[in-house]
Design a protein around this motif. Sequence first.
Motif, mmCIF file in Angstrom:
data_model
loop_
_atom_site.group_PDB
_atom_site.id
_atom_site.type_symbol
_atom_site.label_atom_id
_atom_site.label_comp_id
_atom_site.label_asym_id
_atom_site.label_seq_id
_atom_site.Cartn_x
_atom_site.Cartn_y
_atom_site.Cartn_z
ATOM 1 N N ILE A 199 0.841 -1.200 0.000
ATOM 2 C CA ILE A 199 0.000 0.000 0.000
ATOM 3 C C ILE A 199 0.875 1.248 0.000
ATOM 4 O O ILE A 199 0.677 2.173 -0.808
ATOM 5 N N LEU A 200 1.841 1.287 0.909
ATOM 6 C CA LEU A 200 2.725 2.457 0.978
ATOM 7 C C LEU A 200 3.576 2.569 -0.283
ATOM 8 O O LEU A 200 3.868 3.694 -0.736
ATOM 9 N N ASN A 201 3.968 1.443 -0.850
ATOM 10 C CA ASN A 201 4.747 1.488 -2.102
ATOM 11 C C ASN A 201 3.944 2.152 -3.209
ATOM 12 O O ASN A 201 4.477 2.967 -3.977
ATOM 13 N N ARG A 202 2.673 1.802 -3.300
ATOM 14 C CA ARG A 202 1.822 2.376 -4.343
ATOM 15 C C ARG A 202 1.633 3.885 -4.110
ATOM 16 O O ARG A 202 1.704 4.687 -5.057
ATOM 17 N N ILE A 203 1.381 4.277 -2.867
ATOM 18 C CA ILE A 203 1.200 5.700 -2.563
ATOM 19 C C ILE A 203 2.480 6.472 -2.863
ATOM 20 O O ILE A 203 2.436 7.579 -3.420
ATOM 21 N N TRP A 204 3.618 5.889 -2.501
ATOM 22 C CA TRP A 204 4.908 6.546 -2.752
ATOM 23 C C TRP A 204 5.140 6.713 -4.265
ATOM 24 O O TRP A 204 5.591 7.769 -4.713
ATOM 25 N N GLU A 205 4.825 5.684 -5.021
ATOM 26 C CA GLU A 205 4.966 5.774 -6.477
ATOM 27 C C GLU A 205 4.078 6.878 -7.045
ATOM 28 O O GLU A 205 4.489 7.629 -7.942
ATOM 29 N N ASP A 206 2.849 6.979 -6.524
ATOM 30 C CA ASP A 206 1.932 8.019 -6.996
ATOM 31 C C ASP A 206 2.465 9.411 -6.668
ATOM 32 O O ASP A 206 2.390 10.332 -7.495
ATOM 33 N N GLU A 207 3.003 9.583 -5.472
ATOM 34 C CA GLU A 207 3.547 10.881 -5.073
ATOM 35 C C GLU A 207 4.762 11.234 -5.923
ATOM 36 O O GLU A 207 4.926 12.388 -6.339
ATOM 37 N N MET A 208 5.608 10.260 -6.160
ATOM 38 C CA MET A 208 6.779 10.514 -6.987
ATOM 39 C C MET A 208 6.396 10.822 -8.438
ATOM 40 O O MET A 208 7.028 11.638 -9.111
ATOM 41 N N ASP A 209 5.317 10.169 -8.892
ATOM 42 C CA ASP A 209 4.868 10.416 -10.259
ATOM 43 C C ASP A 209 4.306 11.832 -10.401
ATOM 44 O O ASP A 209 4.533 12.498 -11.416
ATOM 45 N N LYS A 210 3.580 12.271 -9.374
ATOM 46 C CA LYS A 210 3.011 13.626 -9.413
ATOM 47 C C LYS A 210 4.100 14.696 -9.380
ATOM 48 O O LYS A 210 3.917 15.798 -9.888
ATOM 49 N N SER A 211 5.211 14.380 -8.753
ATOM 50 C CA SER A 211 6.291 15.369 -8.614
ATOM 51 C C SER A 211 7.495 15.037 -9.499
ATOM 52 O O SER A 211 8.608 15.498 -9.239
ATOM 53 N N LYS A 212 7.286 14.259 -10.556
ATOM 54 C CA LYS A 212 8.407 13.776 -11.370
ATOM 55 C C LYS A 212 9.131 14.898 -12.107
ATOM 56 O O LYS A 212 10.301 14.759 -12.458
ATOM 57 N N ASN A 213 8.429 15.993 -12.355
ATOM 58 C CA ASN A 213 9.058 17.109 -13.074
ATOM 59 C C ASN A 213 9.745 18.107 -12.149
ATOM 60 O O ASN A 213 10.272 19.117 -12.600
ATOM 61 N N GLU A 214 9.691 17.831 -10.859
ATOM 62 C CA GLU A 214 10.323 18.725 -9.898
ATOM 63 C C GLU A 214 11.768 18.286 -9.654
ATOM 64 O O GLU A 214 12.072 17.092 -9.623
ATOM 65 N N SER A 215 12.630 19.251 -9.447
ATOM 66 C CA SER A 215 14.007 18.920 -9.047
ATOM 67 C C SER A 215 13.992 18.566 -7.573
ATOM 68 O O SER A 215 13.345 19.227 -6.765
ATOM 69 N N LYS A 216 14.702 17.491 -7.210
ATOM 70 C CA LYS A 216 14.648 16.997 -5.831
ATOM 71 C C LYS A 216 16.052 16.846 -5.273
ATOM 72 O O LYS A 216 16.988 16.481 -5.987
ATOM 73 N N THR A 217 16.146 17.094 -3.970
ATOM 74 C CA THR A 217 17.383 16.881 -3.236
ATOM 75 C C THR A 217 17.156 15.792 -2.206
ATOM 76 O O THR A 217 16.203 15.865 -1.418
ATOM 77 N N GLU A 218 18.013 14.786 -2.215
ATOM 78 C CA GLU A 218 17.866 13.672 -1.272
ATOM 79 C C GLU A 218 18.263 14.132 0.127
ATOM 80 O O GLU A 218 19.293 14.775 0.320
ATOM 81 N N CYS A 219 17.423 13.827 1.134
ATOM 82 C CA CYS A 219 17.693 14.260 2.519
ATOM 83 C C CYS A 219 17.262 13.199 3.521
ATOM 84 O O CYS A 219 16.705 13.513 4.577
ATOM 85 N N SER A 220 17.491 11.944 3.190
ATOM 86 C CA SER A 220 17.054 10.840 4.044
ATOM 87 C C SER A 220 17.686 10.899 5.425
ATOM 88 O O SER A 220 17.040 10.587 6.436
ATOM 89 N N GLY A 221 18.949 11.304 5.495
ATOM 90 C CA GLY A 221 19.631 11.347 6.782
ATOM 91 C C GLY A 221 19.001 12.329 7.746
ATOM 92 O O GLY A 221 18.903 12.055 8.951
ATOM 93 N N ASP A 222 18.588 13.489 7.245
ATOM 94 C CA ASP A 222 17.961 14.492 8.118
ATOM 95 C C ASP A 222 16.679 13.949 8.765
ATOM 96 O O ASP A 222 16.373 14.277 9.913
ATOM 97 N N TRP A 223 15.933 13.115 8.020
ATOM 98 C CA TRP A 223 14.658 12.607 8.524
ATOM 99 C C TRP A 223 14.780 11.210 9.136
ATOM 100 O O TRP A 223 13.801 10.675 9.657
ATOM 101 N N GLU A 224 16.002 10.637 9.075
ATOM 102 C CA GLU A 224 16.218 9.270 9.560
ATOM 103 C C GLU A 224 15.177 8.327 8.948
ATOM 104 O O GLU A 224 14.544 7.512 9.637
ATOM 105 N N ALA A 225 14.994 8.465 7.639
ATOM 106 C CA ALA A 225 13.971 7.711 6.922
ATOM 107 C C ALA A 225 14.612 6.777 5.913
ATOM 108 O O ALA A 225 15.801 6.875 5.615
ATOM 109 N N HIS A 226 13.808 5.863 5.367
ATOM 110 C CA HIS A 226 14.294 5.007 4.290
ATOM 111 C C HIS A 226 14.741 5.848 3.114
ATOM 112 O O HIS A 226 15.784 5.612 2.510
ATOM 113 N N ILE A 227 13.903 6.832 2.776
ATOM 114 C CA ILE A 227 14.229 7.749 1.696
ATOM 115 C C ILE A 227 13.422 9.026 1.892
ATOM 116 O O ILE A 227 12.292 8.986 2.371
#
Length: 423
Positions: A352-380
């Motif tokens: 379920i979370l994988n599908r939601i994450w894919e949808d969110e990434m698809d909606k923002s695919k044209n945005e420039s992104k900076t990876e910040c997993s360490g700041d949030w102590e998250a998977h990504i």
Amino acid sequence: MGKTKKTTFKVFDYMHCDDFATYLERMSAKGWYFKEWGAGLVFEKGEPGKVSYAVEVFPKAKETDLRPEPNTKEFAEYCEAAGWKLIDAKQKFCIFQKMNENAIDILTPEERVQNSWKSTFSGATISLLILYGLNMVLQFRNLFGPMFSYGIFSTLSLFNISVWTILFLNQLFKVLYAVRAKAKILKQIKEGRDVYIGNNKSGKKIWSGHTFNTMILLLLCLLLFVMLEDRALVIYYIILMVITFSFSIILAKKRPDAVTNTAIQVVFTIVYMFLLLMIPFMIFSDRRESRGNIENLENVPLLVSDYKVSSDEIDDISISLEKNILGSKEYYWVHGEESISYEVYRSKYSWILNRIWEDEMDKSKNESKTECSGDWEAHIAYRNGIGDYYVRYEDAILVFYEDVDTILEPGQISIIRDKLQLR
């Protein structure tokens, strides 16, 4: 003094007409003799005896017939001349009692199976199969389409899918059973064997598709009650079910003619669909989604002032909450001197979370992104160019928006995580 009448609620399909007759004969052996249809099957008390019944399917009758109509009475006259008396008729069923030991069979085995087959494959049966199938497909399409994150955590959405799927599968099973039963009976006729239209000649355990269907729907209603936190909505549906049941009982007892019954059914269906779909949407949706000035902010887990210096003045708030056994979705929009909005998805099911994450990434695919997993102590985790954050944990997803381009400091992120319980 014991009761002299009783009503049972056995329901049989046309491809189980001999099961129906077997049931009536078993009841007579216990001293209960079929009298008529009412709210159910009405029996009168008498001395136990052996009565031979014939339950025939009359294809010229209509599903809206709640009593013997002229064409059914004409058929009954023909049968009475053969030694069979019509007790009562409803829809395409005609119940006869054998009045003469020398009575001849009403119909040939071939005619009986063809009548049951044709009535099973009536326009109503196929229409219901198509209706249930289309609604099931539509519900699944809506759920697994672009609105996945809105429907997957909606109890009503899952309930609707369950109901339409069960109805479709039950109707499909009914059709497939009829196909198999017809082939089996025709083979018996060809081999010169006795024909029995049903699935249990002994009558000790007679299966009914309607009984199965009713039990499943009742279990789904119980599941809805357990899953749905809005008890007012649950009570509304219970009241609606009671009204529907009461209406069907009254209609069954009054037994209007086919034309009147059809008109009543059409009007009731229109009203019922309005009560079933529109009223909950118009009234109860506001219970899960609220908008306006909120005096008590205890229901809002995170404000701008919680993690940085900002005015405490709030102009408007919007809250949307959905929760069921698959997880939850929380949406908050807080408008003030600085505005934020955030969505938190929680589920123990990774797909379920994988599908939601894919949808969110698809909606923002044209945005420039900076990876910040360490700041949030998250998977990504990503931050886009205007300060929006997309954060994925093992059992949760956070989508965080702020109306100003802000880069959150580690201390601020820590506060946000604590407030939203993302640890």
